[in-house]
Scaffold this motif. Structure first.
Motif, PDB file in Angstrom:
ATOM      1  N   GLU A  90       0.834  -1.203   0.000  1.00 33.17           N
ATOM      2  CA  GLU A  90       0.000   0.000   0.000  1.00 33.17           C
ATOM      3  C   GLU A  90       0.870   1.255   0.000  1.00 33.17           C
ATOM      4  N   ASP A  91       0.479   2.271  -0.779  1.00 36.20           N
ATOM      5  CA  ASP A  91       1.090   3.602  -0.737  1.00 36.20           C
ATOM      6  C   ASP A  91       0.154   4.539   0.008  1.00 36.20           C
ATOM      7  N   ILE A 122       3.188   1.331   3.144  1.00 39.71           N
ATOM      8  CA  ILE A 122       2.859   0.333   4.158  1.00 39.71           C
ATOM      9  C   ILE A 122       3.033  -1.050   3.550  1.00 39.71           C
ATOM     10  N   HIS A 123       3.620  -1.959   4.318  1.00 42.58           N
ATOM     11  CA  HIS A 123       3.718  -3.348   3.872  1.00 42.58           C
ATOM     12  C   HIS A 123       3.152  -4.225   4.976  1.00 42.58           C
ATOM     13  N   LYS A 124       2.199  -5.098   4.610  1.00 41.94           N
ATOM     14  CA  LYS A 124       1.449  -5.861   5.603  1.00 41.94           C
ATOM     15  C   LYS A 124       1.829  -7.334   5.625  1.00 41.94           C
ATOM     16  N   GLU A 125       2.872  -7.697   4.904  1.00 43.05           N
ATOM     17  CA  GLU A 125       3.277  -9.103   4.847  1.00 43.05           C
ATOM     18  C   GLU A 125       4.660  -9.271   5.462  1.00 43.05           C
ATOM     19  N   LEU A 147      12.708  -4.125   1.028  1.00 43.93           N
ATOM     20  CA  LEU A 147      11.616  -3.155   0.910  1.00 43.93           C
ATOM     21  C   LEU A 147      12.231  -1.765   0.943  1.00 43.93           C
ATOM     22  N   ASN A 148      12.011  -0.978  -0.120  1.00 49.95           N
ATOM     23  CA  ASN A 148      12.683   0.309  -0.270  1.00 49.95           C
ATOM     24  C   ASN A 148      11.689   1.437  -0.488  1.00 49.95           C
ATOM     25  N   GLU A 149      12.005   2.604   0.043  1.00 53.12           N
ATOM     26  CA  GLU A 149      11.277   3.840  -0.248  1.00 53.12           C
ATOM     27  C   GLU A 149      12.304   4.972  -0.349  1.00 53.12           C
ATOM     28  N   ASP A 150      12.415   5.530  -1.547  1.00 52.80           N
ATOM     29  CA  ASP A 150      13.452   6.530  -1.809  1.00 52.80           C
ATOM     30  C   ASP A 150      13.042   7.942  -1.436  1.00 52.80           C
ATOM     31  N   ASP A 151      11.777   8.158  -1.079  1.00 49.47           N
ATOM     32  CA  ASP A 151      11.321   9.531  -0.825  1.00 49.47           C
ATOM     33  C   ASP A 151      10.253   9.566   0.254  1.00 49.47           C
ATOM     34  N   GLY A 152      10.503   8.877   1.361  1.00 49.33           N
ATOM     35  CA  GLY A 152       9.506   8.886   2.418  1.00 49.33           C
ATOM     36  C   GLY A 152       9.781   7.856   3.496  1.00 49.33           C
ATOM     37  N   ASP A 153       8.738   7.523   4.244  1.00 52.66           N
ATOM     38  CA  ASP A 153       8.818   6.613   5.380  1.00 52.66           C
ATOM     39  C   ASP A 153       8.243   5.246   5.021  1.00 52.66           C
ATOM     40  N   ILE A 154       8.575   4.261   5.841  1.00 57.23           N
ATOM     41  CA  ILE A 154       8.056   2.898   5.656  1.00 57.23           C
ATOM     42  C   ILE A 154       7.417   2.432   6.957  1.00 57.23           C
ATOM     43  N   ILE A 155       6.224   1.860   6.835  1.00 50.39           N
ATOM     44  CA  ILE A 155       5.594   1.138   7.940  1.00 50.39           C
ATOM     45  C   ILE A 155       5.510  -0.325   7.540  1.00 50.39           C
ATOM     46  N   MET A 166      10.132  -8.990  10.280  1.00 48.15           N
ATOM     47  CA  MET A 166      11.234  -9.113   9.324  1.00 48.15           C
ATOM     48  C   MET A 166      12.022 -10.371   9.660  1.00 48.15           C
ATOM     49  N   ASN A 167      12.284 -11.204   8.660  1.00 51.11           N
ATOM     50  CA  ASN A 167      13.141 -12.365   8.866  1.00 51.11           C
ATOM     51  C   ASN A 167      14.608 -11.969   8.759  1.00 51.11           C
TER      52      ASN A 167
END
Length: 239
Positions: free
Chosen positions: A102-103, A133-136, A144-152, A157-158
């Motif tokens: 999800e964005d 947002i990543h729910k898995e 999992l990358n985001e070049d211009d913001g935050d990550i939820i 995480m394995n």
């Protein structure tokens, strides 16, 4: 002020992958990506190539451009590098860059529901242009990358996985891989983990590996930030 401070600095470098041996094309490509006004003078670079290339000529071209070659990735350039005693790095284990589930627009602090300590701490951070947002569960070998913001990440995480964001990172689960916030140098970025078991944490290049994470923070809900001395501070999050 936290009584636990970690000071380590990750060298910032760029990786150049050459897909041509035509130096005129390489120079034009560098000018396209880096410009010609010297903004990147002294930038450390690691060299890789998918075609035959003269390493010495490449090094000279990059030095003339204002870059600072520091090593090559083992492969086509490896043998020549060993002959001239230039550093050779092992090839990376392949990481699978995955798409988020999800964005979301705007700052992370506007998301509901969100834990009160996290919302309060991130309210001072730079508003992000784009957040995801990543729910898995993030599995081994996934990035999992985001070049211009935050990550939820609303999952675990394995080990052997990684999360990399230009802004802050929130892991509503167990963080067992590499958690890299402020990847483009944003020192105000933060890391929030519901359960910290990371292999590496980093903010704006200052990093801490698993063996150096304070023992009393392992397995706990933690907020990580940089202090004014560019040291990582590990704060326990209240429940």
């Amino acid at each position: 002020m936290s009584d636990i401070r970690i000071n380590g600095r990750m060298v910032n470098f760029s990786r150049l992958i050459f897909q041509t041996s035509d130096h005129d094309k390489i120079k034009k490509g560098l000018e396209k990506h880096l410009g010609t006004r010297g903004e990147y003078n002294g930038t450390l670079v690691i060299l890789d190539s998918t075609v035959e290339n003269s390493l010495i000529a490449l090094i000279q071209l990059l030095v003339d451009f204002g870059l600072q070659p520091m090593a090559v990735i083992d492969g086509i350039l490896g043998d020549e590098a060993r002959i001239i005693q230039f550093p050779v790095l092992n090839r990376d284990q392949p990481m699978q860059r995955i798409k988020p589930t999800e964005d979301i627009p705007g700052a992370i602090a506007a998301i509901e529901p969100v834990a009160a300590p996290v919302a309060a701490a991130t309210s001072t951070a730079r508003p992000a242009a784009r957040n995801i947002i990543h729910k898995e569960v993030l599995r081994t070998g996934q990035s999992l990358n985001e070049d211009d913001g935050d990550i939820i990440l609303i999952a675990d995480m394995n080990s052997g996985s990684e999360v990399i964001a230009s802004g802050s990172i929130h892991v509503y689960g167990t963080a067992r891989g590499r958690v890299i916030a402020g990847a483009s140098g944003q020192q105000q970025s933060r890391i929030f983990c519901q359960r910290l078991e990371a292999e590496l944490v980093s903010i704006a290049g200052t990093y801490c590996v698993a063996d150096d994470i304070p023992a009393d923070r392992i397995g706990k809900s933690v907020h990580i930030c940089l202090n004014s001395d560019q040291e990582l501070e590990f704060h326990l999050l209240a429940h």
